[in-house]
Motif scaffolding. Structure first.
Motif, PDB file in Angstrom:
ATOM      1  N   MET B  85       0.830  -1.208   0.000  1.00 28.43           N
ATOM      2  CA  MET B  85       0.000   0.000   0.000  1.00 28.43           C
ATOM      3  C   MET B  85       0.867   1.261   0.000  1.00 28.43           C
ATOM      4  O   MET B  85       0.575   2.220  -0.716  1.00 28.43           O
ATOM      5  N   GLN B  86       1.928   1.251   0.796  1.00 32.04           N
ATOM      6  CA  GLN B  86       2.818   2.425   0.823  1.00 32.04           C
ATOM      7  C   GLN B  86       3.355   2.707  -0.569  1.00 32.04           C
ATOM      8  O   GLN B  86       3.420   3.847  -1.025  1.00 32.04           O
ATOM      9  N   HIS B  87       3.764   1.621  -1.237  1.00 32.50           N
ATOM     10  CA  HIS B  87       4.320   1.735  -2.567  1.00 32.50           C
ATOM     11  C   HIS B  87       3.292   2.325  -3.551  1.00 32.50           C
ATOM     12  O   HIS B  87       3.586   3.261  -4.307  1.00 32.50           O
ATOM     13  N   LEU B  88       2.079   1.796  -3.497  1.00 32.39           N
ATOM     14  CA  LEU B  88       1.025   2.284  -4.395  1.00 32.39           C
ATOM     15  C   LEU B  88       0.694   3.753  -4.115  1.00 32.39           C
ATOM     16  O   LEU B  88       0.498   4.548  -5.044  1.00 32.39           O
ATOM     17  N   ILE B  89       0.631   4.084  -2.842  1.00 31.70           N
ATOM     18  CA  ILE B  89       0.245   5.443  -2.458  1.00 31.70           C
ATOM     19  C   ILE B  89       1.311   6.444  -2.911  1.00 31.70           C
ATOM     20  O   ILE B  89       1.002   7.532  -3.401  1.00 31.70           O
ATOM     21  N   LEU B 112      -0.149   1.551   8.391  1.00 32.56           N
ATOM     22  CA  LEU B 112       0.145   2.331   7.198  1.00 32.56           C
ATOM     23  C   LEU B 112       0.234   3.831   7.490  1.00 32.56           C
ATOM     24  O   LEU B 112       1.125   4.528   6.973  1.00 32.56           O
ATOM     25  N   SER B 113      -0.642   4.335   8.327  1.00 30.44           N
ATOM     26  CA  SER B 113      -0.672   5.783   8.575  1.00 30.44           C
ATOM     27  C   SER B 113       0.612   6.255   9.262  1.00 30.44           C
ATOM     28  O   SER B 113       1.067   7.374   9.046  1.00 30.44           O
ATOM     29  N   ILE B 114       1.201   5.373  10.077  1.00 31.23           N
ATOM     30  CA  ILE B 114       2.476   5.711  10.720  1.00 31.23           C
ATOM     31  C   ILE B 114       3.557   5.856   9.635  1.00 31.23           C
ATOM     32  O   ILE B 114       4.313   6.825   9.610  1.00 31.23           O
ATOM     33  N   ARG B 115       3.582   4.899   8.723  1.00 28.27           N
ATOM     34  CA  ARG B 115       4.614   4.902   7.680  1.00 28.27           C
ATOM     35  C   ARG B 115       4.464   6.101   6.741  1.00 28.27           C
ATOM     36  O   ARG B 115       5.421   6.586   6.165  1.00 28.27           O
ATOM     37  N   LEU B 116       3.211   6.541   6.586  1.00 29.24           N
ATOM     38  CA  LEU B 116       2.951   7.648   5.658  1.00 29.24           C
ATOM     39  C   LEU B 116       2.977   8.998   6.371  1.00 29.24           C
ATOM     40  O   LEU B 116       2.727  10.034   5.752  1.00 29.24           O
TER      41      LEU B 116
END
Lengths: 267, 335
Positions: B85-89, B112-116
């Motif tokens: 998901m990170q990659h796609l975003i 995911l929100s932490i990573r982003l």
């Protein structure tokens, strides 16, 4: 086995009042307790220590009075506790809470497991546990209902999902968020209570843990509460009273009409 | 500038079919995308889904379907899903991402929100667009449903929410809708191989999946003993309903924990909730008060459950339930 259990002090939910005019929560006079769902995390940590040896550190971020919650966890059987507190943390959302707790955990490594409750009963988000796993890049199992086996390298758990369960094997160190099914929390022991009264609980500020000040508290939080309000709690429902055979039959007939009217049944 | 999309994170079952909750997300997303005048996309991570499954997302409101196909994605493993998901975003830069507030969504999204480095609002019951700013307004209950909070993510992107299942009607299926299925190549290095999935197993008891049930029949302490739970089971079977329970019933071992509704159990949002012999402790109400129709049967006129009921009967459940069941069966036969 070294286990870290992050906990939260919450207001006792059944007593929460809201100021209707300002739309803010009235915290005065409300009793504060350990988040009830964190008790399952503390209990499963104690059981792991009983079977495998080791130590349990409970940690919390909150106002100075959150120290009481840490002492309660010590009374249950945790070995030590650390509190992070300070104005710089005020207004943290789940992102910056997970950030601060992760920084503290990083500061007290090594550890084998981090165990959290599923969510806190006040915020109800369930985001801080997975958030810590994300910050620290720990393998994660959420909604953990059972720990099957654990050794020095890995842990096998059952995770409660909508369709039933799934089994996961995670290398250590790992993070588990646990649900009620995992254990039945014990009551504080006399010895535990004595220890809780006297133990020294280190207090960390933002300067003690390696954090960027701008990522803390309200200014570090990506989300903002625009407003809060009281939901409509009462519904103007039809309430019927059964008194005898006749009113029993009438009530049931009216219930069936209600079910039909709302398209809950079709015939 | 390209219009930044609204994304929904689809979920699949073990048979690699799209779960219905994915269509609910599209119904939510459709409204937001329309107001923002941007495309609505569904993200699917899975293993060899049939094309008809992907097309179904288009029929249910998606303009685009981003489709990541890999054997390792047959099962949800948060580390893999989050990496991908990170990659796609990063590549496609959506402005809003919504996922279901299920065990999957509530695990993936915080990770995911932490990573982003962005905000996430949990378990929303309503989403709106703020007129002046175009920002996402996220409405959610907190403190055991005692308050509602409206939350936004003013400065960071994407804006992320998990949405409570069953809080919106799916859109009618429209086979004339057109959309694009976009296969995305997976870079193997995005797979995190640390966690091993050792398999699924079903709960022994029937109808545990409360979050997808339209009707829930729930029993409380008023049932008096374990054997009487059969009243609830029979009625649930007749109504094709899931079986819920209050905390007391679970703590006494009458039924297993996955059935527990309330603060330390599940939060459910069915169309209809029948509370039978449940007094309505605030902890229980927190888990079901958003149900569309609440029906209560209890012998105590003072029971709090009546305050939030749309329809209630004060009386002996041991008289009412058997009669209700009998009458329902008669009606069914005569129709």
């Amino acid at each position: 086995m070294k286990i870290i259990v992050p906990i939260k002090q919450v207001p006792e939910t059944s007593r929460v009042k809201i100021n209707e005019e300002t739309g803010t929560i009235i915290r005065d006079g409300v009793e504060n307790i350990i988040n009830p769902l964190d008790l399952y995390a503390i209990e499963s940590a104690i059981q792991l220590r009983e079977n495998n040896g080791g130590s349990i550190t409970v940690i919390s971020m909150g106002p100075p009075k959150a120290e009481t919650a840490l002492r309660e966890a010590i009374a249950m059987g945790a070995d030590q506790a650390i509190l992070i507190t300070g104005r710089e943390f005020a207004g943290s959302d789940t992102w910056s809470t997970a950030y601060a707790l992760s920084a503290l955990i990083e500061n007290i490594k090594p550890y084998d497991l981090v165990i959290t409750g599923e969510r806190a009963t006040d915020g109800d988000t369930g985001q801080v546990g997975p958030g810590i796993a994300s910050f620290l890049n720990l393998p994660l199992s959420t909604y953990t209902g059972k720990i099957e086996t654990v050794n020095k390298d890995h842990i096998i758990v059952q995770r409660l999902i909508e369709e039933g369960y799934e089994r996961l094997q995670l290398p250590l160190p790992a993070l588990l968020t646990v649900v009620k099914e995992i254990a039945y929390p014990r009551l504080p022991t006399l010895r535990g209570k004595q220890k809780a009264r006297t133990i020294d609980i280190p207090i960390n500020s933002g300067k003690d843990i390696k954090v960027k000040e701008e990522e803390l508290g309200l200014k570090g939080s990506p989300t903002r509460v625009v407003r809060i309000y009281r939901p409509q709690v009462t519904r103007k429902g039809t309430i019927l009273q059964v008194k005898d055979e006749k009113t029993l039959a009438e009530s049931v007939d009216k219930l069936i009409s209600f079910l039909k009217e709302k398209k809950i049944v079709s015939f | 500038m390209k219009k930044k999309e609204v994304w929904t994170v689809s979920e699949i079952n073990q048979q690699q079919e799209i779960k219905p909750v994915s269509f609910e997300l599209l119904a939510r997303g459709r409204k937001l995308a329309q107001e923002l005048e941007v495309p609505l996309s569904a993200i699917v991570l899975g293993d060899s889904l049939a094309e008809r499954e992907l097309k179904e997302l288009i029929y249910r409101g998606a303009d685009k379907v981003y489709w990541v196909n890999h054997k390792a994605l047959a099962r949800f493993v948060v580390e893999n899903h989050s990496n991908i998901m990170q990659h796609l975003i990063k590549n496609y830069q959506p402005q809003i991402i919504i996922a279901a507030a299920t065990t999957q969504g509530r695990t993936l999204m915080p990770h995911l929100s932490i990573r982003l480095d962005t905000g996430l609002t949990a378990d929303c019951t309503d989403l709106q667009i703020e007129k002046e700013t175009g920002l996402l307004l996220q409405i959610r209950p907190a403190i055991g449903g005692n308050i509602m909070a409206m939350i936004k993510t003013p400065e960071r992107k994407p804006q992320m929410s998990t949405v409570r299942p069953k809080s919106i009607q799916v859109l009618p299926r429209d086979e004339t809708r057109e959309g694009k299925i976009i296969p995305v190549d997976l870079d193997d290095s995005l797979l995190d191989r640390r966690v091993t999935h050792l398999g699924y197993y079903k709960s022994e008891e029937e109808e545990v999946n409360l979050s997808s049930a339209d009707i829930i029949v729930a029993g409380g302490r008023g049932l008096k003993k374990k054997e009487n739970l059969s009243l609830i089971r029979d009625l649930a079977r007749g109504l094709d309903a899931g079986i819920g329970a209050s905390r007391e019933v679970v703590d006494r071992g009458w039924i297993s924990y996955p059935h527990q509704v309330g603060l330390s159990g599940k939060t459910v949002n069915p169309k209809t909730y029948l509370a039978i012999g449940i007094s309505g402790a605030i902890q229980h109400l927190a888990g079901m008060k958003t149900a569309k129709n609440i029906i209560a049967i209890n012998s105590d006129p003072q029971a709090d459950i009546f305050k939030i009921s749309d329809f209630g009967i004060i009386g002996d459940l041991f008289e009412i339930i058997p009669l209700l069941k009998k009458k329902l069966e008669e009606k069914k036969l005569s129709s």
